[in-house]
Design an enzyme around this catalytic site. Structure first.
Site, PDB file in Angstrom:
ATOM      1  N   ARG A  20      -8.095  43.785  32.110  1.00 19.59           N
ATOM      2  CA  ARG A  20      -6.897  44.420  32.671  1.00 19.59           C
ATOM      3  C   ARG A  20      -7.354  45.600  33.515  1.00 19.59           C
ATOM      4  NH1 ARG A  20      -3.957  45.217  27.870  1.00 19.59           N
ATOM      5  NH2 ARG A  20      -3.023  43.183  28.234  1.00 19.59           N
ATOM      6  N   ASN A  52      -6.580  51.961  21.476  1.00 18.52           N
ATOM      7  CA  ASN A  52      -7.431  50.786  21.639  1.00 18.52           C
ATOM      8  C   ASN A  52      -8.767  51.020  20.953  1.00 18.52           C
ATOM      9  OD1 ASN A  52      -5.858  49.213  23.706  1.00 18.52           O
ATOM     10  ND2 ASN A  52      -6.140  51.109  24.852  1.00 18.52           N
ATOM     11  N   ASP A 100     -12.750  46.503  25.704  1.00 13.60           N
ATOM     12  CA  ASP A 100     -11.638  46.453  24.755  1.00 13.60           C
ATOM     13  C   ASP A 100     -11.987  45.456  23.653  1.00 13.60           C
ATOM     14  OD1 ASP A 100      -9.188  45.195  23.623  1.00 13.60           O
ATOM     15  OD2 ASP A 100      -8.174  46.673  24.867  1.00 13.60           O
ATOM     16  N   ASP A 159      -9.923  44.456  21.121  1.00 14.14           N
ATOM     17  CA  ASP A 159      -8.736  43.789  20.561  1.00 14.14           C
ATOM     18  C   ASP A 159      -7.950  44.603  19.549  1.00 14.14           C
ATOM     19  OD1 ASP A 159      -9.551  41.422  22.022  1.00 14.14           O
ATOM     20  OD2 ASP A 159     -10.938  41.067  20.384  1.00 14.14           O
ATOM     21  N   ASP A 181      -5.896  47.251  17.804  1.00 13.48           N
ATOM     22  CA  ASP A 181      -5.125  48.369  18.328  1.00 13.48           C
ATOM     23  C   ASP A 181      -4.403  49.051  17.177  1.00 13.48           C
ATOM     24  OD1 ASP A 181      -5.699  47.721  21.102  1.00 13.48           O
ATOM     25  OD2 ASP A 181      -4.241  46.111  20.928  1.00 13.48           O
ATOM     26  N   ASP A 214      -3.031  43.212  16.316  1.00  8.90           N
ATOM     27  CA  ASP A 214      -3.957  42.251  16.924  1.00  8.90           C
ATOM     28  C   ASP A 214      -5.178  41.887  16.075  1.00  8.90           C
ATOM     29  OD1 ASP A 214      -2.236  42.200  19.126  1.00  8.90           O
ATOM     30  OD2 ASP A 214      -3.308  43.838  20.105  1.00  8.90           O
ATOM     31  N   GLU A 235      -6.246  38.303  16.997  1.00  9.73           N
ATOM     32  CA  GLU A 235      -6.962  38.258  18.275  1.00  9.73           C
ATOM     33  C   GLU A 235      -8.391  38.771  18.088  1.00  9.73           C
ATOM     34  OE1 GLU A 235      -6.548  40.071  22.820  1.00  9.73           O
ATOM     35  OE2 GLU A 235      -5.037  40.572  21.321  1.00  9.73           O
TER      36      GLU A 235
END
Length: 178
Positions: A22, A86, A102, A104, A106, A119, A122
């Site tokens: 992102r 994060n 990152d 994943d 959070d 998450d 994830e």
């Protein structure tokens, strides 16, 4: 690194496999402490790895840790300050771009100080397909514990006055009503 208040940066978030995850088109430099570089943004264009775009809806003060494996975003909403944290590598800056990986996991912190880990699924998925090492896995889990303790103890920047102070500074720098 020396920056001037008001300098504008991009932000790039990557995944462990070094692929872009992102990006944000703007982060305005506000301050630097011993532990954090502090930036602000508002209505910033965000681009996802699949090309979709959207804009942030509220002003945010971002704390990028120099040593810890997390970054913290204080979101200024009408109902109070929310924090989105994060679990991520310490940042680097290259070519006016803040970069980090990152990982994943959070942490969402609500105005009343309660929080929720997000998450986990994830994280487990990416840990497996991207082969996170045992060392990285331990670092990330330990850093989540450090972050939770900071929230529970209302340590910087979770004391709310800090984010309010930087928000006022951000508005002064932007010279616009946000």
């Amino acid at each position: 690194m020396e920056f001037k208040v008001g300098d504008i940066f991009n932000i790039h978030s990557y995944k462990h496999d070094h692929k872009i995850h992102r990006s944000w088109d703007q982060a305005i430099y506000i301050d630097q402490t011993k532990d954090y570089a502090i930036f602000g943004n508002y209505k910033t264009l965000v681009t996802e790895s699949d090309g979709r775009t959207w804009r942030t809806r509220e002003p945010a003060i971002m704390y990028f840790s120099k040593d810890n494996w997390f970054n913290i975003i204080g979101q200024i909403k009408s109902t109070g300050i929310y924090y989105y944290c994060n679990i991520a590598s310490p940042y680097i800056i290259e070519n006016n771009t803040i970069k980090y990986i990152d990982y994943d996991l959070d942490l969402r912190v609500f105005p009343d100080g309660s929080f929720k880990v997000l998450d986990r699924g994830e994280y487990q998925y990416h840990k497996k397909i991207m082969n996170y090492s045992k060392k990285i896995d331990k670092i990330l889990r330990d850093e989540l514990t450090v972050l939770i303790e900071k929230v529970r103890n209302k340590e910087y920047p979770f004391d709310k006055e800090t984010t309010k102070k930087y928000y006022e500074e951000f508005k002064r720098i932007k010279k616009v009503k946000v």
